[in-house]
Structures are given as structure tokens and as C-alpha cells.
Design a protein around this motif. Structure first.
Motif, PDB file in Angstrom:
ATOM      1  N   GLU A  97      35.113 -49.316 -17.281  1.00 51.21           N
ATOM      2  CA  GLU A  97      34.944 -48.258 -16.280  1.00 51.21           C
ATOM      3  C   GLU A  97      34.737 -48.851 -14.888  1.00 51.21           C
ATOM      4  OE1 GLU A  97      32.697 -44.011 -15.644  1.00 51.21           O
ATOM      5  OE2 GLU A  97      31.825 -45.425 -17.068  1.00 51.21           O
TER       6      GLU A  97
ATOM      7  N   ASP B 202      37.010 -48.106 -11.637  1.00 51.31           N
ATOM      8  CA  ASP B 202      36.457 -47.660 -10.356  1.00 51.31           C
ATOM      9  C   ASP B 202      36.923 -48.560  -9.210  1.00 51.31           C
ATOM     10  OD1 ASP B 202      35.143 -45.504 -11.521  1.00 51.31           O
ATOM     11  OD2 ASP B 202      33.231 -46.554 -11.696  1.00 51.31           O
TER      12      ASP B 202
ATOM     13  N   GLU C 126      41.220 -41.140  -9.777  1.00 50.67           N
ATOM     14  CA  GLU C 126      40.314 -40.557 -10.746  1.00 50.67           C
ATOM     15  C   GLU C 126      40.427 -39.045 -10.693  1.00 50.67           C
ATOM     16  OE1 GLU C 126      35.668 -40.895 -12.209  1.00 50.67           O
ATOM     17  OE2 GLU C 126      36.210 -41.609 -10.215  1.00 50.67           O
TER      18      GLU C 126
ATOM     19  N   TYR D 104      41.361 -41.334 -15.596  1.00 53.33           N
ATOM     20  CA  TYR D 104      42.009 -42.164 -14.578  1.00 53.33           C
ATOM     21  C   TYR D 104      43.525 -42.149 -14.775  1.00 53.33           C
ATOM     22  CZ  TYR D 104      37.345 -44.005 -13.717  1.00 53.33           C
ATOM     23  OH  TYR D 104      36.000 -44.139 -13.408  1.00 53.33           O
TER      24      TYR D 104
END
Length: 110
Positions: free
Chosen positions: A88, A92, A102, A107
Motif C-alpha cells: 500500500e 501511495d 486512487e 488503485y
């Protein structure tokens, strides 16, 4: 050891005594390229994404699970949860670097 491309492509520069923060304009494309090339599992996480079907961090982890080194698996009791969090984080960063987007459902590859 991998190095970031060029002295003006990142937020730090290697000097004789170590690394120092730079005051140069950051090149987003160079940073994105360095991220993909130098961060473990970054490229694989991006390859697990597509542009039409959002993927959750858990989905992406399942796609890259076999690439987690054996020693990483044995040093933590709940290594899948740890590495799902790591995936994750990579996703990001991919969003910040313009490599992914996102959505509420997960995603997407940019």
C-alpha cells in the motif's frame, strides 16, 4: 548500490561525507523512474495494476506475494499483513509520482 539518476533528479545528493538535501527543482519523471527502478517491488506493484479495474492493496499483494524474500517471511509472524502494508505504501508513492491513481475502490494504473 543503486543510485538516483543525476544530481538534479532528487531531493538528496551524495557527497564525500554522505548525503545532503538539495535545493534544486525536483524532476517528477526522474523521481518516478528512480522509484520504479530502485524500490523493491515497485515495478511489480505497478504491473499488477491496470487502467480499468481498481485493485486493492490486498489484491496487489497477492499478485506480488511470491516475490517477497524467504527471510522476510520468516522474520515476522504475520508477514502477509506487514507486506500488504508495504504494498500500500508503494501504491501511495505511485499516486504521488503520477504512476497510479486512487479511487474509492482501489488503485488504477495511470
Amino acid at each position: 548500490m543503486a543510485r538516483l539518476p543525476g544530481p538534479r533528479s532528487g531531493a538528496v545528493a551524495e557527497e564525500d561525507t554522505g548525503y545532503a538535501r538539495t535545493r534544486t527543482e525536483l524532476d517528477r519523471e526522474a523521481l518516478a523512474s528512480a522509484f520504479v527502478d530502485n524500490v523493491f517491488l515497485a515495478a511489480e506493484c505497478l504491473e499488477a495494476l491496470n487502467a480499468d479495474d481498481p485493485r486493492t492493496p490486498a489484491d496487489v499483494f497477492e499478485a506480488v506475494r511470491d516475490r517477497v524474500p524467504r527471510w522476510e517471511r520468516t522474520k515476522r509472524e504475520n508477514w502477509p499483513a506487514f507486506w500488504t502494508d508495504r504494498v500500500e505504501r508503494r501504491l501511495d508513492w505511485a499516486v504521488l509520482l503520477g504512476l497510479a491513481t486512487e479511487t474509492d475502490d482501489g488503485y488504477l494504473r495511470a
